[in-house]
Design an enzyme around this catalytic site. Structure first.
Site, mmCIF file in Angstrom:
data_model
loop_
_atom_site.group_PDB
_atom_site.id
_atom_site.type_symbol
_atom_site.label_atom_id
_atom_site.label_comp_id
_atom_site.label_asym_id
_atom_site.label_seq_id
_atom_site.Cartn_x
_atom_site.Cartn_y
_atom_site.Cartn_z
ATOM 1 N N LYS A 172 -39.146 -29.036 -3.074
ATOM 2 C CA LYS A 172 -38.664 -27.777 -2.528
ATOM 3 C C LYS A 172 -37.202 -27.613 -2.903
ATOM 4 O O LYS A 172 -36.311 -28.137 -2.255
ATOM 5 C CB LYS A 172 -38.808 -27.704 -1.015
ATOM 6 C CG LYS A 172 -38.763 -26.244 -0.569
ATOM 7 C CD LYS A 172 -38.239 -26.053 0.825
ATOM 8 C CE LYS A 172 -36.753 -26.145 0.905
ATOM 9 N NZ LYS A 172 -35.997 -25.129 0.184
ATOM 10 N N GLU A 247 -29.257 -38.079 0.543
ATOM 11 C CA GLU A 247 -27.955 -37.876 -0.120
ATOM 12 C C GLU A 247 -27.292 -36.738 0.628
ATOM 13 O O GLU A 247 -27.654 -35.571 0.442
ATOM 14 C CB GLU A 247 -28.144 -37.489 -1.591
ATOM 15 C CG GLU A 247 -28.699 -38.590 -2.466
ATOM 16 C CD GLU A 247 -27.826 -39.819 -2.497
ATOM 17 O OE1 GLU A 247 -26.633 -39.749 -2.149
ATOM 18 O OE2 GLU A 247 -28.358 -40.885 -2.849
ATOM 19 N N CYS A 281 -20.828 -32.579 -3.384
ATOM 20 C CA CYS A 281 -20.734 -33.535 -2.265
ATOM 21 C C CYS A 281 -19.733 -34.642 -2.562
ATOM 22 O O CYS A 281 -19.145 -35.201 -1.646
ATOM 23 C CB CYS A 281 -22.110 -34.090 -1.906
ATOM 24 S SG CYS A 281 -23.013 -34.695 -3.310
ATOM 25 N N GLU A 380 -16.322 -31.102 5.981
ATOM 26 C CA GLU A 380 -16.603 -31.038 4.546
ATOM 27 C C GLU A 380 -16.350 -29.589 4.135
ATOM 28 O O GLU A 380 -17.044 -28.680 4.598
ATOM 29 C CB GLU A 380 -18.060 -31.429 4.272
ATOM 30 C CG GLU A 380 -18.367 -31.438 2.790
ATOM 31 C CD GLU A 380 -19.814 -31.801 2.470
ATOM 32 O OE1 GLU A 380 -20.702 -31.544 3.285
ATOM 33 O OE2 GLU A 380 -20.034 -32.337 1.364
HETATM 34 P P1 ADP Z 1 -26.583 -27.086 1.918
HETATM 35 O O1 ADP Z 1 -25.806 -26.692 3.145
HETATM 36 O O2 ADP Z 1 -25.915 -28.013 0.994
HETATM 37 O O3 ADP Z 1 -27.406 -25.979 1.315
HETATM 38 P P2 ADP Z 1 -28.824 -27.720 3.362
HETATM 39 O O4 ADP Z 1 -28.971 -29.041 3.986
HETATM 40 O O5 ADP Z 1 -28.672 -26.505 4.184
HETATM 41 O O6 ADP Z 1 -27.651 -27.990 2.435
HETATM 42 O O7 ADP Z 1 -29.978 -27.452 2.332
HETATM 43 C C1 ADP Z 1 -30.467 -28.418 1.452
HETATM 44 C C2 ADP Z 1 -31.940 -28.240 1.312
HETATM 45 O O8 ADP Z 1 -32.538 -28.468 2.578
HETATM 46 C C3 ADP Z 1 -32.369 -26.841 0.890
HETATM 47 O O9 ADP Z 1 -33.477 -26.956 0.008
HETATM 48 C C4 ADP Z 1 -32.779 -26.224 2.194
HETATM 49 O O10 ADP Z 1 -33.727 -25.210 2.026
HETATM 50 C C5 ADP Z 1 -33.397 -27.408 2.899
HETATM 51 N N1 ADP Z 1 -33.471 -27.298 4.363
HETATM 52 C C6 ADP Z 1 -32.743 -26.521 5.190
HETATM 53 N N2 ADP Z 1 -33.146 -26.684 6.469
HETATM 54 C C7 ADP Z 1 -34.157 -27.595 6.457
HETATM 55 C C8 ADP Z 1 -34.982 -28.208 7.463
HETATM 56 N N3 ADP Z 1 -34.856 -27.920 8.754
HETATM 57 N N4 ADP Z 1 -35.919 -29.100 7.055
HETATM 58 C C9 ADP Z 1 -36.045 -29.424 5.759
HETATM 59 N N5 ADP Z 1 -35.302 -28.893 4.783
HETATM 60 C C10 ADP Z 1 -34.358 -27.989 5.109
#
Ligand code: ADP
Length: 477
Positions: A172, A247, A281, A380
């Protein structure tokens, strides 16, 4: 145009027919619609991956390597088209987008070979009639969730290792940058990857993440993203016992001792800090500069940063594109407003660039007089802000550098060997660059200490994240 999901070798709409819009962050215009799936799509993908694993998991690493190497070549042959879409969805400059796909190709090629080296060992035993050895076996179906900041590199790093290990994948990519992942899937498919071995979902992240956790056939989630979401996955995994590699975020200190060539480091620092707009990151974030050279460095780095060219990633010479979305821009603006309230001084930047009227842009900023208690030290930033702190001695700066829940990367600049080693060994970070800004590569283990993660991606360590160790012991010999 609708960007579709890729499940069991087919491009498909979401089962619920949902879709959402993909926005170009430089123009705020709609690029296309994307399918917006949920749990049902995730379960369909896991079922396909489970079926495909029955044969893929029994192929040799030599067979898998040929496919991964062909995919690498396909990426190189199509780099301009792929990178063009990446500029549209992420806003990053075209040269960086091309470079990122080339790195993705290198990751496929590197893991193609590394997959052949998953050696077990024979172990001398305590009985004369017994022989024991270990072997590594692919885990099975892996869920790979990745962030938008490196739309091709993040997925490629995990997919390459998992596929080389013999696992099948339900991926995903970020909803903000799904096209890059789908291009990588196209490269693998053209290279002969069988249907179902790799599936790419686009849709509701929380529902898909939860469906991955709940499905008994999904053996592990590899996640690249925020510490916030990492914790949600850890919570869920504590109930389902899904394995995780994480990560997560970083808050990298940069320690600049007084013996260095200040002008030279100011020049490279400006480029390193603002690569991908600081949305990295391992981005160098907290600049601790020795008080003897603080003023000189502040002036030199501000001059460099003021010259950086901000704009649409397709425009000639542009070094910084927009931030990924309105929310990210707001979060950086808020940090700057709060830093000003704390009496920090903005030396340059921090506003919408004069020549731009649309898009999520911020002119890169340098902020001086920042205290250790500042919002700029404790969050961050993930944006184009370079905060400057001063220090007086090694013990003080190491304590300040370690004063964060994050532990991903750190940077040290000095020409004194003893200072470099003493500092590097006391830092609580998984990656330390000494006199360099890029302590990473396909062959190097990338991973965080403390709240920056668990496990490693890339390097030979990255392969073992997708393999299970099995002990085989035979008696009566
Ligand atoms: P960033 O803030 O760096 O985008 P996120 O952690 O919000 O990082 O997003 C990283 C990935 O995690 C994206 O693919 C996002 O769609 C996914 N993501 C966001 N919320 C969830 C969740 N509750 N469970 C699993 N994946 C998630």
């Amino acid at each position: 145009m609708e960007v579709k999901q890729f499940i069991n070798g087919q491009l498909v709409n979401a089962i619920n027919n949902g879709s959402t819009q993909l926005i170009n962050p430089a123009t705020e215009e709609v690029i296309s619609n994307i399918s917006f799936g949920d749990k049902a799509d995730c379960n369909a993908a896991i079922d396909a991956a489970k079926e495909a694993f029955k044969t893929w998991g029994k192929t040799t690493p030599y067979f898998r390597a040929e496919i991964l190497k062909k995919a690498a070549q396909y990426i190189r042959d199509n780099v301009v088209a792929f990178a063009t879409d990446m500029v549209n969805e992420s806003g990053k400059p075209l040269a960086e987008a091309k470079g990122e796909f080339m790195v993705a190709a290198n990751l496929f090629e590197w893991y193609a070979e590394e997959g052949k080296r998953a050696y077990g060992k024979t172990i001398p035993t305590n009985r004369i009639d017994k022989r024991s050895f270990t072997q590594w076996q692919p885990m099975g179906v892996i869920g790979i969730i990745t962030a938008w900041n490196f739309p091709a590199y993040n997925p490629a790093r995990a997919w390459a290792a998992a596929l080389a290990a013999g696992c099948s994948v339900v991926a995903k990519p970020s909803e903000f940058t799904p096209m890059a992942g789908l291009h990588l899937a196209k490269a693998l498919t053209e290279a002969g990857l069988p249907a179902g071995v790799l599936n790419v979902l686009t849709g509701d992240a929380a529902l898909i993440g939860d469906a991955m956790l709940q499905h008994p056939q999904l053996k592990k989630i590899s996640f690249t993203g925020s510490t916030r979401v990492g914790k949600i996955l850890m919570d869920g995994a504590s109930k389902t016992h899904t394995r995780l590699s994480l990560e997560l975020g970083g808050n990298a200190p940069v320690i600049i001792y007084s013996d260095v060539d200040v002008q030279a480091i100011a020049k490279t620092a400006a480029l390193a800090r603002f690569r991908n707009n600081g949305q990295v990151c391992i981005a160098p974030q907290r600049f601790y500069v020795h008080e003897k050279i603080y003023q000189e460095f502040a002036t030199a780095v501000s001059l460099q940063v003021a010259q950086l060219k901000v704009g649409n990633g397709f425009d000639e010479g542009v070094q910084l594109g927009p931030l990924i979305n309105a929310k990210q821009k707001e979060s950086v603006n808020e940090l700057l407003i709060n830093a000003a309230k704390e009496n920090a001084t903005i030396l340059t930047g921090g506003k919408m660039p004069d020549h731009l009227s649309k898009g999520y842009f911020i002119q890169p900023a340098v902020v001086a007089d920042v205290e250790q208690s500042s919002v700029l030290a404790n969050n961050e930033i993930f944006g184009p802000v370079l905060p400057l702190f001063s220090f007086n001695n090694m013990d003080e700066v190491i304590a300040k550098a370690n004063d964060t829940p994050y532990g991903l990367s750190a940077y040290i600049f000095t020409n004194l060997l003893k200072t470099a080693f003493n500092t590097a060994e006391q830092l609580e970070f998984g990656m330390v660059g000494i006199n360099e800004w890029t302590p990473h590569g396909a062959e190097l283990p990338f991973g965080g200490w403390k709240q920056s993660g668990q496990g490693h991606e890339s390097g030979s360590e990255g392969l073992y994240e997708y393999l299970e160790l099995k002990l085989v012991s035979m008696g009566g010999i």
